[in-house]
Scaffold this motif. Structure first.
Motif, PDB file in Angstrom:
ATOM      1  N   HIS A   1      34.234 -65.884  18.596  1.00 16.36           N
ATOM      2  CA  HIS A   1      33.353 -66.430  17.570  1.00 16.36           C
ATOM      3  C   HIS A   1      32.433 -67.456  18.241  1.00 16.36           C
ATOM      4  N   LEU A   2      31.131 -67.272  18.114  1.00 17.83           N
ATOM      5  CA  LEU A   2      30.159 -68.192  18.717  1.00 17.83           C
ATOM      6  C   LEU A   2      29.998 -69.386  17.793  1.00 17.83           C
ATOM      7  N   LEU A   3      30.452 -70.548  18.251  1.00 17.21           N
ATOM      8  CA  LEU A   3      30.478 -71.738  17.412  1.00 17.21           C
ATOM      9  C   LEU A   3      29.128 -72.437  17.322  1.00 17.21           C
ATOM     10  N   MET A   4      28.499 -72.669  18.495  1.00 18.09           N
ATOM     11  CA  MET A   4      27.236 -73.399  18.501  1.00 18.09           C
ATOM     12  C   MET A   4      26.488 -73.139  19.797  1.00 18.09           C
ATOM     13  N   PRO A   5      25.150 -73.189  19.746  1.00 22.25           N
ATOM     14  CA  PRO A   5      24.387 -73.017  20.984  1.00 22.25           C
ATOM     15  C   PRO A   5      24.484 -74.263  21.850  1.00 22.25           C
ATOM     16  N   ILE A   6      24.376 -74.069  23.153  1.00 26.25           N
ATOM     17  CA  ILE A   6      24.395 -75.174  24.108  1.00 26.25           C
ATOM     18  C   ILE A   6      22.969 -75.367  24.597  1.00 26.25           C
ATOM     19  N   TYR A   7      22.427 -76.537  24.382  1.00 31.08           N
ATOM     20  CA  TYR A   7      21.078 -76.853  24.840  1.00 31.08           C
ATOM     21  C   TYR A   7      21.162 -77.756  26.053  1.00 31.08           C
ATOM     22  N   VAL A   8      20.409 -77.423  27.091  1.00 33.41           N
ATOM     23  CA  VAL A   8      20.341 -78.250  28.278  1.00 33.41           C
ATOM     24  C   VAL A   8      18.929 -78.805  28.334  1.00 33.41           C
ATOM     25  N   GLY A   9      18.826 -80.091  28.386  1.00 34.73           N
ATOM     26  CA  GLY A   9      17.495 -80.708  28.427  1.00 34.73           C
ATOM     27  C   GLY A   9      17.400 -81.839  27.419  1.00 34.73           C
ATOM     28  N   THR A  10      16.194 -82.255  27.168  1.00 32.70           N
ATOM     29  CA  THR A  10      15.952 -83.357  26.234  1.00 32.70           C
ATOM     30  C   THR A  10      15.575 -82.799  24.870  1.00 32.70           C
ATOM     31  N   LYS A  11      15.364 -83.688  23.925  1.00 38.62           N
ATOM     32  CA  LYS A  11      14.991 -83.279  22.578  1.00 38.62           C
ATOM     33  C   LYS A  11      13.652 -82.539  22.567  1.00 38.62           C
ATOM     34  N   GLU A  12      12.797 -82.822  23.513  1.00 35.37           N
ATOM     35  CA  GLU A  12      11.495 -82.172  23.535  1.00 35.37           C
ATOM     36  C   GLU A  12      11.609 -80.682  23.795  1.00 35.37           C
ATOM     37  N   THR A  13      12.703 -80.231  24.434  1.00 36.43           N
ATOM     38  CA  THR A  13      12.848 -78.810  24.726  1.00 36.43           C
ATOM     39  C   THR A  13      13.374 -78.033  23.526  1.00 36.43           C
ATOM     40  N   ILE A  14      13.872 -78.729  22.508  1.00 35.07           N
ATOM     41  CA  ILE A  14      14.428 -78.073  21.306  1.00 35.07           C
ATOM     42  C   ILE A  14      13.355 -78.109  20.229  1.00 35.07           C
ATOM     43  N   ARG A  15      12.847 -76.947  19.896  1.00 31.39           N
ATOM     44  CA  ARG A  15      11.829 -76.876  18.831  1.00 31.39           C
ATOM     45  C   ARG A  15      12.123 -75.771  17.890  1.00 31.39           C
TER      46      ARG A  15
END
Length: 129
Positions: free
Chosen positions: A115-129
């Motif tokens: 079960h995929l719980l949550m995505p993993i983001y690498v970087g700062t908030k600016e990379t998440i849009r």
């Protein structure tokens, strides 16, 4: 003979509909087209592994696959890159997942549902849009 068949049909038509004893627990439909994924442990384990393999089936928030090694256990946390590609410009999204089912398959193989719980983001908030 006709009247007897008519009685049987009336009985069948008047029977109440019954539900299956077990309800479907899946929330999303399954896609049986194989997609490549990368699976690796999220915590240190005695046997380190990093596998790139196809899925047997998948949905938006879960994958089912048959790994080469047989070290998966229920509730084990893993990183899953889904879908995985080595092509230029590929966007390989990594997820934190948990093993929800381990099936014993013929030939000492395992079928593993994650079960995929949550995505993993690498970087700062600016990379998440």
């Amino acid at each position: 003979m006709k009247s007897q068949m008519q009685r049987v049909f009336r009985l069948i038509l008047n029977m109440p509909m019954t539900r299956p004893s077990s309800q479907e627990r899946r929330h999303k439909t399954r896609n049986k087209i194989p997609r490549m994924i990368r699976v690796r442990p999220s915590e240190p384990t005695p046997e380190e592994f990093d596998e790139i393999l196809p899925t047997i089936n998948a949905s938006r928030n879960s994958v089912y696959f048959v790994p080469q090694n047989g070290i998966f256990e229920l509730n084990m946390r893993v990183f899953v890159t889904y879908p995985y590609s080595t092509g230029h410009g590929s966007i390989n999204q990594e997820f934190l997942g948990t093993v929800t089912r381990v099936d014993k398959l013929p030939g000492n193989k395992q079928g593993v549902a994650v079960h995929l719980l949550m995505p993993i983001y690498v970087g700062t908030k600016e990379t998440i849009r």
